[in-house]
Design an enzyme around this catalytic site. Structure first.
Site, PDB file in Angstrom:
ATOM      1  CB  SER A   8      -0.865  -0.012   1.269  1.00  0.00           C
ATOM      2  OG  SER A   8      -1.385   1.283   1.549  1.00  0.00           O
ATOM      3  CE1 TYR A  67      -3.768   0.527   4.028  1.00  0.00           C
ATOM      4  CE2 TYR A  67      -5.072  -1.408   4.521  1.00  0.00           C
ATOM      5  CZ  TYR A  67      -4.463  -0.575   3.612  1.00  0.00           C
ATOM      6  OH  TYR A  67      -4.534  -0.868   2.269  1.00  0.00           O
TER       7      TYR A  67
HETATM    8  P1  NAP Z   1     -11.928  -4.939  -0.453  1.00  0.00           P
HETATM    9  O1  NAP Z   1     -12.723  -4.475  -1.612  1.00  0.00           O
HETATM   10  O2  NAP Z   1     -12.319  -4.557   0.929  1.00  0.00           O
HETATM   11  O3  NAP Z   1     -11.753  -6.547  -0.521  1.00  0.00           O
HETATM   12  C1  NAP Z   1     -10.996  -7.156   0.477  1.00  0.00           C
HETATM   13  C2  NAP Z   1     -11.122  -8.644   0.285  1.00  0.00           C
HETATM   14  O4  NAP Z   1     -10.439  -9.321   1.364  1.00  0.00           O
HETATM   15  C3  NAP Z   1     -12.579  -9.096   0.326  1.00  0.00           C
HETATM   16  O5  NAP Z   1     -12.789 -10.124  -0.617  1.00  0.00           O
HETATM   17  C4  NAP Z   1     -12.689  -9.649   1.744  1.00  0.00           C
HETATM   18  O6  NAP Z   1     -13.661 -10.643   1.873  1.00  0.00           O
HETATM   19  C5  NAP Z   1     -11.318 -10.270   1.919  1.00  0.00           C
HETATM   20  N1  NAP Z   1     -11.040 -10.542   3.327  1.00  0.00           N
HETATM   21  C6  NAP Z   1     -11.056  -9.663   4.355  1.00  0.00           C
HETATM   22  N2  NAP Z   1     -10.765 -10.299   5.493  1.00  0.00           N
HETATM   23  C7  NAP Z   1     -10.553 -11.610   5.184  1.00  0.00           C
HETATM   24  C8  NAP Z   1     -10.220 -12.779   5.951  1.00  0.00           C
HETATM   25  N3  NAP Z   1     -10.034 -12.730   7.264  1.00  0.00           N
HETATM   26  N4  NAP Z   1     -10.089 -13.960   5.283  1.00  0.00           N
HETATM   27  C9  NAP Z   1     -10.296 -14.027   3.951  1.00  0.00           C
HETATM   28  N5  NAP Z   1     -10.618 -12.965   3.162  1.00  0.00           N
HETATM   29  C10 NAP Z   1     -10.742 -11.773   3.797  1.00  0.00           C
HETATM   30  O7  NAP Z   1     -10.436  -4.452  -0.629  1.00  0.00           O
HETATM   31  P2  NAP Z   1      -9.634  -4.029  -1.939  1.00  0.00           P
HETATM   32  O8  NAP Z   1      -9.706  -2.572  -2.115  1.00  0.00           O
HETATM   33  O9  NAP Z   1      -9.967  -4.950  -3.066  1.00  0.00           O
HETATM   34  O10 NAP Z   1      -8.161  -4.341  -1.388  1.00  0.00           O
HETATM   35  C11 NAP Z   1      -7.555  -5.602  -1.591  1.00  0.00           C
HETATM   36  C12 NAP Z   1      -6.167  -5.485  -1.018  1.00  0.00           C
HETATM   37  O11 NAP Z   1      -5.517  -4.346  -1.592  1.00  0.00           O
HETATM   38  C13 NAP Z   1      -6.151  -5.245   0.490  1.00  0.00           C
HETATM   39  O12 NAP Z   1      -5.034  -5.910   1.059  1.00  0.00           O
HETATM   40  C14 NAP Z   1      -5.951  -3.731   0.607  1.00  0.00           C
HETATM   41  O13 NAP Z   1      -5.337  -3.386   1.832  1.00  0.00           O
HETATM   42  C15 NAP Z   1      -5.050  -3.480  -0.551  1.00  0.00           C
HETATM   43  N6  NAP Z   1      -5.027  -2.113  -1.071  1.00  0.00           N
HETATM   44  C16 NAP Z   1      -6.181  -1.516  -1.466  1.00  0.00           C
HETATM   45  C17 NAP Z   1      -6.092  -0.219  -2.010  1.00  0.00           C
HETATM   46  C18 NAP Z   1      -7.294   0.538  -2.491  1.00  0.00           C
HETATM   47  O14 NAP Z   1      -7.154   1.759  -2.715  1.00  0.00           O
HETATM   48  N7  NAP Z   1      -8.444  -0.089  -2.675  1.00  0.00           N
HETATM   49  C19 NAP Z   1      -4.867   0.407  -2.152  1.00  0.00           C
HETATM   50  C20 NAP Z   1      -3.718  -0.248  -1.679  1.00  0.00           C
HETATM   51  C21 NAP Z   1      -3.814  -1.519  -1.165  1.00  0.00           C
HETATM   52  P3  NAP Z   1     -15.015 -10.296   2.679  1.00  0.00           P
HETATM   53  O15 NAP Z   1     -15.860  -9.534   1.725  1.00  0.00           O
HETATM   54  O16 NAP Z   1     -15.548 -11.648   3.035  1.00  0.00           O
HETATM   55  O17 NAP Z   1     -14.632  -9.481   3.887  1.00  0.00           O
HETATM   56  C1  GCO Z   2      -6.936   5.272   3.274  1.00  0.00           C
HETATM   57  C2  GCO Z   2      -7.041   4.348   2.096  1.00  0.00           C
HETATM   58  C3  GCO Z   2      -5.677   3.804   1.702  1.00  0.00           C
HETATM   59  C4  GCO Z   2      -5.811   2.866   0.547  1.00  0.00           C
HETATM   60  C5  GCO Z   2      -4.516   2.298   0.122  1.00  0.00           C
HETATM   61  C6  GCO Z   2      -3.575   3.329  -0.378  1.00  0.00           C
HETATM   62  O1  GCO Z   2      -7.846   5.275   4.108  1.00  0.00           O
HETATM   63  O2  GCO Z   2      -5.924   5.990   3.325  1.00  0.00           O
HETATM   64  O3  GCO Z   2      -7.925   3.275   2.378  1.00  0.00           O
HETATM   65  O4  GCO Z   2      -5.089   3.176   2.800  1.00  0.00           O
HETATM   66  O5  GCO Z   2      -6.631   1.793   0.874  1.00  0.00           O
HETATM   67  O6  GCO Z   2      -3.943   1.489   1.080  1.00  0.00           O
HETATM   68  O7  GCO Z   2      -2.464   2.673  -0.954  1.00  0.00           O
END
Ligand code: NAP
Ligand code: GCO
Length: 271
Positions: free
Chosen positions: A151, A164
């Site tokens: 992230s 986080y």
């Molecule tokens: P999301 O839409 O919230 O999806 C998260 C996924 O993880 C969901 O399928 C959720 O399933 C699953 N999950 C959560 N807790 C779990 C557990 N204990 N066991 C198994 N599965 C679990 O998140 P996203 O935005 O796609 O993010 C995916 C990854 O990218 C995360 O690691 C997040 O930190 C990272 N990320 C996101 C962003 C962003 O801007 N979106 C940026 C940087 C990094 P449930 O629906 O069952 O909870």
């Molecule tokens: C926040 C956002 C970010 C993104 C992502 C950025 O609240 O700042 O959720 O943390 O999810 O991780 O890279």
């Protein structure tokens, strides 16, 4: 004689088995779609049978036959059992993407230790548990790819995301340590650091205000991003295929930031 020709086949995932955690939707689902299009067999998990069924149906709509398993990634025995089942029913995992993750946006001094621990458990301890369960078979097979979804918060902090940021900072170093400890076994462990991506996880940061204006954080991210836009899950597909493929066999311990330039930019001055 060294081979100094390039083939696009280096980006193929034909014959590979990929496990993407938490991939019923969001970033994990997009990465799994890209892997399927590159030829991989897709395996994913979610925490309830209902969500796995929804995910399986969503993959089917994309023409992908995905193997779904019910597993909470924080449950060490459950993960061990899931990996054994996958190896029996599908095959040895070639590619692991530690994607499952949560965020809790709470001012640190208002956050309970239990809430802090829950984020660390899913976002940092679980990638450790998954990796230690797939590495032995990768060693036997002679190769493996582990990709941890880090992230911006692997590098930066901000208000309300202490747990986080601590987890994602730790995940960056876990990535480097797996690379260091298992590189000799031809296992490459790298990270992807998405910028701000439009998924359910960031939906609260993009909600339209009562007067129809953009959310202040939405405007802030647009000003902080040279690309002047939020990322889409599509933006992560190519980088994820690269890190899962033979094209990256000498890339190890690297965090590839896919952020539209946020980390390079001081930000646009307010007008
Ligand atoms: P999301 O839409 O919230 O999806 C998260 C996924 O993880 C969901 O399928 C959720 O399933 C699953 N999950 C959560 N807790 C779990 C557990 N204990 N066991 C198994 N599965 C679990 O998140 P996203 O935005 O796609 O993010 C995916 C990854 O990218 C995360 O690691 C997040 O930190 C990272 N990320 C996101 C962003 C962003 O801007 N979106 C940026 C940087 C990094 P449930 O629906 O069952 O909870
Ligand atoms: C926040 C956002 C970010 C993104 C992502 C950025 O609240 O700042 O959720 O943390 O999810 O991780 O890279």
């Amino acid at each position: 004689m060294t081979c100094n020709t390039f083939s696009i086949q280096q980006f193929s995932l034909e014959g590979k088995i990929a496990l993407i955690t938490g991939a019923s939707y969001g970033i994990g689902f997009a990465i799994a779609k890209a892997y399927a299009q590159a030829g991989a067999t897709i395996v994913f998990n979610d925490i309830t049978q209902e969500l796995v069924d929804k995910g399986t149906a969503a993959y089917k709509e994309e023409g992908i036959t995905a193997h779904g398993y019910v597993c909470d990634v924080t449950d060490e025995d459950g993960v061990s059992h899931m990996i054994q089942k996958i190896e029996q029913e599908v095959g040895i995992i070639d590619i692991l993407v530690n994607n499952a993750g949560i965020i809790r946006r709470i001012p640190m001094c208002d956050m309970s230790a239990e809430e802090f621990r829950k984020v660390i458990d899913i976002d940092l301890n679980a990638p450790f548990i998954l990796a230690k369960n797939v590495i032995p078979s990768m060693i036997k097979k002679g190769h493996g790819k582990i990709i941890n979804i880090c992230s911006m918060m692997s590098e930066l902090g901000r208000e309300t995301v202490s747990a986080y940021a601590a987890a994602k900072g730790g995940l960056k170093m876990l990535t480097k340590n797996i690379a260091s400890e298992y590189g000799h076994a031809n296992i490459q462990c790298n990270g992807i650091g998405p910028g701000y991506i439009a998924t359910p996880q960031t939906a609260p940061l993009r909600e339209r205000q009562a007067d129809g204006s953009r959310h202040p954080f939405d405007q802030f991210i647009i000003a902080k991003t040279p690309a002047a836009r939020w990322g889409e899950t599509q933006d992560l597909m190519g980088p994820a295929v690269f890190l899962a493929s033979d094209a990256s066999n000498f890339v190890n311990g690297h965090i590839l930031y896919v952020d539209g330039g946020i980390l390079a930019y001081i930000g646009k001055q307010p007008e």
